[in-house]
Scaffold this active site. Sequence first.
Site, PDB file in Angstrom:
ATOM      1  N   LYS A  10       0.814  -1.226   0.000  1.00  0.00           N
ATOM      2  CA  LYS A  10       0.000   0.000   0.000  1.00  0.00           C
ATOM      3  C   LYS A  10       0.852   1.283   0.000  1.00  0.00           C
ATOM      4  O   LYS A  10       2.058   1.242   0.254  1.00  0.00           O
ATOM      5  CB  LYS A  10      -0.935  -0.034   1.219  1.00  0.00           C
ATOM      6  CG  LYS A  10      -1.912  -1.231   1.211  1.00  0.00           C
ATOM      7  CD  LYS A  10      -2.934  -1.107   2.338  1.00  0.00           C
ATOM      8  CE  LYS A  10      -3.877  -2.311   2.348  1.00  0.00           C
ATOM      9  NZ  LYS A  10      -4.954  -2.152   3.374  1.00  0.00           N
ATOM     10  N   TYR A  50     -12.645  -2.413  -3.420  1.00  0.00           N
ATOM     11  CA  TYR A  50     -13.160  -2.431  -2.047  1.00  0.00           C
ATOM     12  C   TYR A  50     -14.687  -2.317  -1.993  1.00  0.00           C
ATOM     13  O   TYR A  50     -15.225  -1.946  -0.941  1.00  0.00           O
ATOM     14  CB  TYR A  50     -12.510  -1.309  -1.236  1.00  0.00           C
ATOM     15  CG  TYR A  50     -11.091  -1.622  -0.796  1.00  0.00           C
ATOM     16  CD1 TYR A  50     -10.822  -2.711   0.034  1.00  0.00           C
ATOM     17  CD2 TYR A  50     -10.024  -0.824  -1.197  1.00  0.00           C
ATOM     18  CE1 TYR A  50      -9.530  -3.001   0.450  1.00  0.00           C
ATOM     19  CE2 TYR A  50      -8.716  -1.109  -0.778  1.00  0.00           C
ATOM     20  CZ  TYR A  50      -8.488  -2.198   0.050  1.00  0.00           C
ATOM     21  OH  TYR A  50      -7.214  -2.489   0.472  1.00  0.00           O
ATOM     22  N   ASN A 113      -2.022   0.273   6.776  1.00  0.00           N
ATOM     23  CA  ASN A 113      -1.480  -0.977   7.312  1.00  0.00           C
ATOM     24  C   ASN A 113      -0.605  -1.741   6.323  1.00  0.00           C
ATOM     25  O   ASN A 113      -0.442  -2.953   6.435  1.00  0.00           O
ATOM     26  CB  ASN A 113      -2.595  -1.839   7.907  1.00  0.00           C
ATOM     27  CG  ASN A 113      -3.588  -2.322   6.868  1.00  0.00           C
ATOM     28  OD1 ASN A 113      -3.537  -1.905   5.713  1.00  0.00           O
ATOM     29  ND2 ASN A 113      -4.473  -3.214   7.265  1.00  0.00           N
ATOM     30  N   HIS A 116      -2.168  -5.592   1.754  1.00  0.00           N
ATOM     31  CA  HIS A 116      -3.449  -6.301   1.644  1.00  0.00           C
ATOM     32  C   HIS A 116      -3.163  -7.723   1.185  1.00  0.00           C
ATOM     33  O   HIS A 116      -2.264  -7.938   0.378  1.00  0.00           O
ATOM     34  CB  HIS A 116      -4.355  -5.626   0.599  1.00  0.00           C
ATOM     35  CG  HIS A 116      -5.507  -6.503   0.182  1.00  0.00           C
ATOM     36  ND1 HIS A 116      -6.683  -6.556   0.890  1.00  0.00           N
ATOM     37  CD2 HIS A 116      -5.631  -7.405  -0.832  1.00  0.00           C
ATOM     38  CE1 HIS A 116      -7.488  -7.445   0.307  1.00  0.00           C
ATOM     39  NE2 HIS A 116      -6.873  -7.972  -0.731  1.00  0.00           N
ATOM     40  N   GLU A 127      -9.627 -11.046  -7.323  1.00  0.00           N
ATOM     41  CA  GLU A 127      -8.732  -9.900  -7.179  1.00  0.00           C
ATOM     42  C   GLU A 127      -7.575  -9.957  -8.180  1.00  0.00           C
ATOM     43  O   GLU A 127      -7.205  -8.934  -8.767  1.00  0.00           O
ATOM     44  CB  GLU A 127      -8.207  -9.847  -5.732  1.00  0.00           C
ATOM     45  CG  GLU A 127      -9.309  -9.516  -4.734  1.00  0.00           C
ATOM     46  CD  GLU A 127      -8.904  -9.634  -3.266  1.00  0.00           C
ATOM     47  OE1 GLU A 127      -9.760  -9.406  -2.395  1.00  0.00           O
ATOM     48  OE2 GLU A 127      -7.720  -9.949  -2.987  1.00  0.00           O
TER      49      GLU A 127
HETATM   50  P1  CMP Z   1      -7.496  -4.613   3.684  1.00  0.00           P
HETATM   51  O1  CMP Z   1      -7.100  -6.013   3.981  1.00  0.00           O
HETATM   52  O2  CMP Z   1      -6.840  -3.967   2.532  1.00  0.00           O
HETATM   53  O3  CMP Z   1      -9.074  -4.605   3.456  1.00  0.00           O
HETATM   54  C1  CMP Z   1      -9.931  -3.616   3.991  1.00  0.00           C
HETATM   55  C2  CMP Z   1      -9.183  -2.516   4.621  1.00  0.00           C
HETATM   56  O4  CMP Z   1      -9.950  -1.599   5.351  1.00  0.00           O
HETATM   57  C3  CMP Z   1      -8.232  -3.093   5.640  1.00  0.00           C
HETATM   58  O5  CMP Z   1      -7.178  -3.723   4.966  1.00  0.00           O
HETATM   59  C4  CMP Z   1      -7.885  -1.879   6.482  1.00  0.00           C
HETATM   60  O6  CMP Z   1      -6.696  -1.234   6.053  1.00  0.00           O
HETATM   61  C5  CMP Z   1      -9.069  -0.969   6.248  1.00  0.00           C
HETATM   62  N1  CMP Z   1      -9.746  -0.727   7.498  1.00  0.00           N
HETATM   63  C6  CMP Z   1     -10.306  -1.642   8.299  1.00  0.00           C
HETATM   64  N2  CMP Z   1     -10.830  -1.035   9.380  1.00  0.00           N
HETATM   65  C7  CMP Z   1     -10.560   0.280   9.265  1.00  0.00           C
HETATM   66  C8  CMP Z   1     -10.831   1.409  10.069  1.00  0.00           C
HETATM   67  N3  CMP Z   1     -11.494   1.307  11.214  1.00  0.00           N
HETATM   68  N4  CMP Z   1     -10.400   2.615   9.615  1.00  0.00           N
HETATM   69  C9  CMP Z   1      -9.753   2.722   8.442  1.00  0.00           C
HETATM   70  N5  CMP Z   1      -9.469   1.670   7.635  1.00  0.00           N
HETATM   71  C10 CMP Z   1      -9.865   0.478   8.052  1.00  0.00           C
END
Ligand code: CMP
Length: 139
Positions: A10, A50, A113, A116, A127
């Site tokens: 990311k 998403y 984070n 993914h 995906e």
């Molecule tokens: P990802 O696995 O890419 O799939 C969904 C994403 O939503 C997840 O990683 C997080 O980075 C994001 N996400 C989940 N919860 C929150 C939150 N409370 N605030 C912001 N982003 C979130």
Amino acid sequence: ALERTFSIIKPDATERNLTGKVNAMIEAAGLRIIGQRRIQMTEEQAKRFYAVHAERPFYGELVEFMTSGPVVVQVLEGENAVAKYRDVMGATNPADAADGTIRKEVAKSIGENSVHGSDSQENAAIEIAQFFSEADIAG
Ligand code: CMP
């Protein structure tokens, strides 16, 4: 079984020049990077990717973040690749991620984070198909 999973490095990680560090952790876990491309995601691509989270309160923020800078989209292959990569990534919230996981080592927050990974083989296929043709994957 030999599986494929879909990964995204990311914008928070590409911005800090951590693509190589993340890839080293992926490869050290025995996963092979069999497809890889660095792209600037469009808003349309991020919204589609998403779409399952469209009703969540963080959806707008998530789409904005994923289009805020370059990402690296990847196809990973290995034994039980879907579950294995989720282990390598660690918990969604880096505060809960185990030592030695990508999110523990490099992620900044639950939103930013760093990586993914697909949550099932079915979603992995969907995906991967959104970002790769078979001609751009070599196992
Ligand atoms: P990802 O696995 O890419 O799939 C969904 C994403 O939503 C997840 O990683 C997080 O980075 C994001 N996400 C989940 N919860 C929150 C939150 N409370 N605030 C912001 N982003 C979130």
